[in-house]
Write an enzyme that holds these catalytic residues in place. Sequence first.
Site, PDB file in Angstrom:
ATOM      1  N   GLU A  62       0.553  -1.149  -0.530  1.00  0.00           N
ATOM      2  CA  GLU A  62       0.185   0.098  -0.398  1.00  0.00           C
ATOM      3  C   GLU A  62       0.780   1.301   0.119  1.00  0.00           C
ATOM      4  O   GLU A  62       0.710   2.321  -0.490  1.00  0.00           O
ATOM      5  CB  GLU A  62      -1.367   0.089   0.892  1.00  0.00           C
ATOM      6  N   HIS A 131     -10.891  -4.182  10.343  1.00  0.00           N
ATOM      7  CA  HIS A 131     -11.433  -3.977   8.991  1.00  0.00           C
ATOM      8  C   HIS A 131     -12.427  -3.002   9.456  1.00  0.00           C
ATOM      9  O   HIS A 131     -13.529  -3.180   8.687  1.00  0.00           O
ATOM     10  CB  HIS A 131     -11.873  -5.391   8.143  1.00  0.00           C
TER      11      HIS A 131
END
Lengths: 327, 323
Positions: A62, A131
């Site tokens: 990322e 998450h």
Amino acid sequence: MAAREINFTEAAREALAAAMTRDPTIFVLGEGIGIRGGNFNTTLGLFERFGPRRLRDTPICERGFVGLCTGAAMTGTRPVVDFMFIDFILDSVGELTNQIAKIQYMTGGRLKMPVLLRGCVGIGGGAATHHSGSYYPLFVNVPGFRVVVPTTPYDAKGLLSTALRCDDPVLFLEHKSLLNVRGEVPEEDYQIPFGQARLCRQGTGVTVVAIGPLVPKCLAVCDTLAAEGISVEVIDPRTLAPLDMDTILVSVRKTGKLLVADESFGPCGVGAEIAAQVMAQGFDDLAAPVRRLNGVHTPTPYSPPLEAAVVPSMDQVAAAVRDLAAE
Amino acid sequence: MTIPKDTLLSLYRTMVRIRRCEEQLARSYAAGTITGACHTYVGEEAVATGVCAHLRDDDAVFSTHRGHGHALAKGVPPGALVAELFGRATGCSGGRGGSMHLFSPEVGMMGTSGIVGPCILQATGAGYSFQLKETDQVGVAFFGDGAVNNGAFHEGLNMATIWDLPVLFVCENNMYATEIAFKDSARNTDVAGRAAGYGLHAEAVDGNDVLAVYEAAGAAVARARQGGGPSLIECRTYRTRPHAEGMRDGGYRSQEEIDSWKARDPISAFAQSLLDDGAVTAADLQTIDAAIVAEIQEAVVFATDSPWPDATTVADHIYAGTV
Ligand SMILES: Cc1ncc(C[n+]2csc(CCOP(=O)(O)OP(=O)(O)O)c2C)c(N)n1
Ligand SMILES: [Mg+2]
């Protein structure tokens, strides 16, 4: 003919497809956004139309691909990062805050930074703590970002279309609980300006500024409250940076009472900012202290009763409005 | 490879320009005219010079905290550099950046940086743009040995390689990151070898030999322009001044080591080899030396006479203002 109804994800995808057709410099990076079409179907069907250079499956890096997007935006293309879950953005925070957010300023506007950063935010479905994040207060705090939190399919399409015309870095945050919500959406492309709140329901007794999933939760209790004699005005800011304070101040002038309802954390959060601005600009309009309702300031637990305990519920929204109305 | 005399003199000119400008900046720092950090490139001039000689204005260079040399070699005028370090409105970043934030996109200078590492990723991104737009431009990252142990090196080289991006990675291996020796921060100090492990073209050259850098960079840039993918060049070199002006340089490296590298000064060595080969005359070099001295003096006058930035503009250009 009945207006067409599609869901939030489909609406956003239409805006992306239209923009990619119009602008050949747009490309999407992410994990599983190519042939697979995205973990949340954000790019379903686009790989076949636009090919692998514009729908690029990435390694799991990322920080790396956000840094790549910085350089790409500096050299004339328009990257879209599809993080899947926004939690993964944290691996790239240095690239975002130290680089992407600062380039326009440091170059005195000679370079633009048209990077769209999108991902699924929020608590729900037992996603647990890696998450379930929202994190938007972090980005609202940094000069340089636009932060968008749509709550309806119509807004998702119009705001994403604007984001893909905007030359600033935009965080487009899509709450889990809203992705399958259906609503009327025009077929044609259209834009919704940043910094314009939506007045979701008019009322006279209490103003609720609701963010993300708190918008439908709040709207769901308004009839009950109305039956009790409490008239609620509901405002969805739609973008947190820029923030449409004018709409909020006008409403507070009418109602004198303000609740900010937000699933994300309270400390230094969006509610704190709105409260401070209302005190600075609308203190004399207030008939009661500004209230906040936030998710519990804790990592997000997994087990259903624990998860439910950290999220503001409809009952809590109703209770907070009743308390405020009674002041 | 026979290199035309004009090119040889141009390489010499660029190196001397960097050296004289750095010496001036060091003096200005000591005099208090430069208020922020100032990392000089003295001793490493051959690297930026040899690489940038192959670049056009529309190629994009992403640099480091030690980036004055990259900026000058890429075509930023000395006046715009000096003015930036003096904090003036005429600086290449309008006084917003100082030494570590030199931006001049007009000539493809896409920024020096206060953060070690991101330049590797950004050059990779420039390569992504150029590939998508099907141009023959190249993205170039300069970075130190210190960046090699940062995740950006791993992630950037890997992405550039899997997607065959037109990128040149230039590692300036001066054996130290501040006071930490590279051998103490990596078991494997063979940067080119480590890069080759990602599957890109990689080679190590003598970074104090401008022609060695020039030749390696020429091949790498040509390959990138032709769709041949990324390369890394490890340039083994040395900074002969402290990490930054005003810093102590004691303890971590010996005077003998510093002196041995000063004896391998890239500018004197190049001048000597040109004279030995009969490629140029002493008069050719003296003409350049004199012109550069005048140029740097003019740069200082320009910077000193330039206005300060207007404080009412301090919050301009945070956003593009287009939406
Ligand atoms: C991410 C980050 N960590 C630490 C620093 C502080 N710092 C500035 S320069 C430097 C050393 C860099 O060494 P190297 O990359 O080898 O470049 P050199 O100074 O030798 O040219 C350090 C640690 C920084 N700027 N950025
Ligand atoms: Mg070093």
